[in-house]
Design a protein around this motif. Structure first.
Motif, mmCIF file in Angstrom:
data_model
loop_
_atom_site.group_PDB
_atom_site.id
_atom_site.type_symbol
_atom_site.label_atom_id
_atom_site.label_comp_id
_atom_site.label_asym_id
_atom_site.label_seq_id
_atom_site.Cartn_x
_atom_site.Cartn_y
_atom_site.Cartn_z
ATOM 1 N N GLU A 146 0.841 -1.209 0.000
ATOM 2 C CA GLU A 146 0.000 0.000 0.000
ATOM 3 C C GLU A 146 0.871 1.251 0.000
ATOM 4 O O GLU A 146 0.582 2.231 -0.700
ATOM 5 C CB GLU A 146 -0.930 0.037 1.234
ATOM 6 N N ALA A 147 1.935 1.240 0.800
ATOM 7 C CA ALA A 147 2.832 2.392 0.867
ATOM 8 C C ALA A 147 3.528 2.603 -0.480
ATOM 9 O O ALA A 147 3.690 3.734 -0.931
ATOM 10 C CB ALA A 147 3.859 2.204 1.975
ATOM 11 N N ILE A 148 3.917 1.506 -1.128
ATOM 12 C CA ILE A 148 4.579 1.627 -2.428
ATOM 13 C C ILE A 148 3.636 2.270 -3.435
ATOM 14 O O ILE A 148 4.038 3.134 -4.218
ATOM 15 C CB ILE A 148 5.066 0.246 -2.928
ATOM 16 N N ARG A 149 2.365 1.874 -3.416
ATOM 17 C CA ARG A 149 1.400 2.487 -4.341
ATOM 18 C C ARG A 149 1.281 3.993 -4.067
ATOM 19 O O ARG A 149 1.205 4.803 -4.981
ATOM 20 C CB ARG A 149 0.039 1.799 -4.228
ATOM 21 N N LYS A 150 1.302 4.362 -2.781
ATOM 22 C CA LYS A 150 1.236 5.788 -2.430
ATOM 23 C C LYS A 150 2.488 6.515 -2.921
ATOM 24 O O LYS A 150 2.406 7.606 -3.475
ATOM 25 C CB LYS A 150 1.103 5.977 -0.914
ATOM 26 N N TYR A 151 3.664 5.873 -2.691
ATOM 27 C CA TYR A 151 4.915 6.487 -3.146
ATOM 28 C C TYR A 151 4.899 6.664 -4.658
ATOM 29 O O TYR A 151 5.314 7.689 -5.180
ATOM 30 C CB TYR A 151 6.134 5.632 -2.766
ATOM 31 N N GLU A 152 4.428 5.647 -5.376
ATOM 32 C CA GLU A 152 4.409 5.721 -6.830
ATOM 33 C C GLU A 152 3.470 6.815 -7.313
ATOM 34 O O GLU A 152 3.811 7.590 -8.216
ATOM 35 C CB GLU A 152 4.007 4.382 -7.443
ATOM 36 N N ALA A 153 2.315 6.909 -6.696
ATOM 37 C CA ALA A 153 1.365 7.948 -7.091
ATOM 38 C C ALA A 153 1.968 9.328 -6.860
ATOM 39 O O ALA A 153 1.893 10.216 -7.724
ATOM 40 C CB ALA A 153 0.065 7.787 -6.315
ATOM 41 N N GLN A 178 13.324 6.686 -9.359
ATOM 42 C CA GLN A 178 14.251 7.455 -8.531
ATOM 43 C C GLN A 178 13.486 8.238 -7.464
ATOM 44 O O GLN A 178 13.872 8.259 -6.309
ATOM 45 C CB GLN A 178 15.076 8.402 -9.398
ATOM 46 N N ARG A 179 12.383 8.847 -7.863
ATOM 47 C CA ARG A 179 11.584 9.628 -6.913
ATOM 48 C C ARG A 179 10.916 8.723 -5.875
ATOM 49 O O ARG A 179 10.829 9.095 -4.700
ATOM 50 C CB ARG A 179 10.519 10.447 -7.666
ATOM 51 N N ILE A 180 10.514 7.502 -6.280
ATOM 52 C CA ILE A 180 9.943 6.546 -5.319
ATOM 53 C C ILE A 180 10.982 6.221 -4.250
ATOM 54 O O ILE A 180 10.675 6.200 -3.058
ATOM 55 C CB ILE A 180 9.477 5.255 -6.034
ATOM 56 N N THR A 181 12.225 6.004 -4.666
ATOM 57 C CA THR A 181 13.300 5.701 -3.713
ATOM 58 C C THR A 181 13.500 6.864 -2.753
ATOM 59 O O THR A 181 13.625 6.673 -1.536
ATOM 60 C CB THR A 181 14.611 5.399 -4.474
ATOM 61 N N GLU A 182 13.526 8.084 -3.285
ATOM 62 C CA GLU A 182 13.700 9.270 -2.431
ATOM 63 C C GLU A 182 12.560 9.386 -1.424
ATOM 64 O O GLU A 182 12.797 9.649 -0.239
ATOM 65 C CB GLU A 182 13.766 10.540 -3.289
ATOM 66 N N LEU A 183 11.340 9.180 -1.893
ATOM 67 C CA LEU A 183 10.180 9.291 -1.001
ATOM 68 C C LEU A 183 10.188 8.217 0.075
ATOM 69 O O LEU A 183 9.867 8.487 1.234
ATOM 70 C CB LEU A 183 8.881 9.208 -1.814
ATOM 71 N N SER A 184 10.574 6.987 -0.303
ATOM 72 C CA SER A 184 10.576 5.910 0.693
ATOM 73 C C SER A 184 11.627 6.124 1.761
ATOM 74 O O SER A 184 11.446 5.736 2.916
ATOM 75 C CB SER A 184 10.789 4.559 0.014
ATOM 76 N N LYS A 185 12.713 6.784 1.428
ATOM 77 C CA LYS A 185 13.763 7.060 2.414
ATOM 78 C C LYS A 185 13.380 8.217 3.332
ATOM 79 O O LYS A 185 13.758 8.254 4.485
ATOM 80 C CB LYS A 185 15.087 7.357 1.713
#
Length: 191
Positions: A146-153, A178-185
């Motif tokens: 669910e978090a990954i879907r939020k990060y991707e959106a 790249q932006r998904i990685t930044e957001l997850s960190k």
């Protein structure tokens, strides 16, 4: 009698010797092959050795390494003047190098035999210590689906805003990842 490669030697380039193959006589200094041909000793350059024997004689010499041994000036003179004496010297050196290993094996063998003869337990080798296995790596619990879907959106929104492109097109997927990685960190995604 058979043919046998006894040694491969070399001399300094300034002190070259003549190849003894019939009709050759070229001056050689590296990879000089000392060969016993039907009991007669002959000194050959590497090319003549290959030409005359090819694979008929094994490549490992009896009294030297296959890389060759550099001869001293005295040994070089012996090679030219009394090849049999040089071969005897190389054989003695080879045997002397083999003796320490033989002596050690003999001592180990005799110590076991002596122990058994005296009624003591025979020599036994200790079992090797068990190998300690490394600890299993700790599993990193990454973001939930669910978090990954939020990060991707959120990443697609950010890429669209920053670059004014459609983030769903093939060439822009790398920026989205790249932006998904930044957001997850940084955990910047709003709920």
């Amino acid at each position: 009698m058979s043919n046998r490669l006894l040694a491969i030697v070399e001399v300094s380039p300034e002190a070259r010797i003549a190849c003894q193959a019939n009709g050759c006589g070229h001056a050689v200094y590296k990879r000089i092959h000392v060969v016993s041909i039907n009991g007669s000793l002959q000194v050959l350059g590497s090319e003549c050795f290959k030409r005359l024997f090819g694979g008929a004689i094994g490549g490992n010499p009896a009294y030297s390494s296959s890389d060759g041994r550099r001869l001293t000036d005295a040994e070089r003179r012996m090679l030219q003047e009394n090849t049999a004496q040089l071969v005897a010297q190389l054989e003695a050196e080879h045997e002397a190098a083999q003796d320490p290993a033989r002596e050690k094996l003999q001592r180990i063998s005799q110590s076991g035999i002596a122990r058994e003869a005296s009624g003591g337990p025979p020599h036994r080798f200790r079992a090797p210590l068990p190998v300690r296995q490394p600890a299993a790596p700790r599993r990193h619990l990454g973001p939930t689906p669910e978090a990954i879907r939020k990060y991707e959106a959120q990443a697609k929104i950010d890429v669209r805003a920053k670059f004014d492109v459609d983030p769903n097109l093939p060439g822009w997927r790398g920026l989205v990842l790249q932006r998904i990685t930044e957001l997850s960190k940084s955990d910047e995604v709003p709920d």
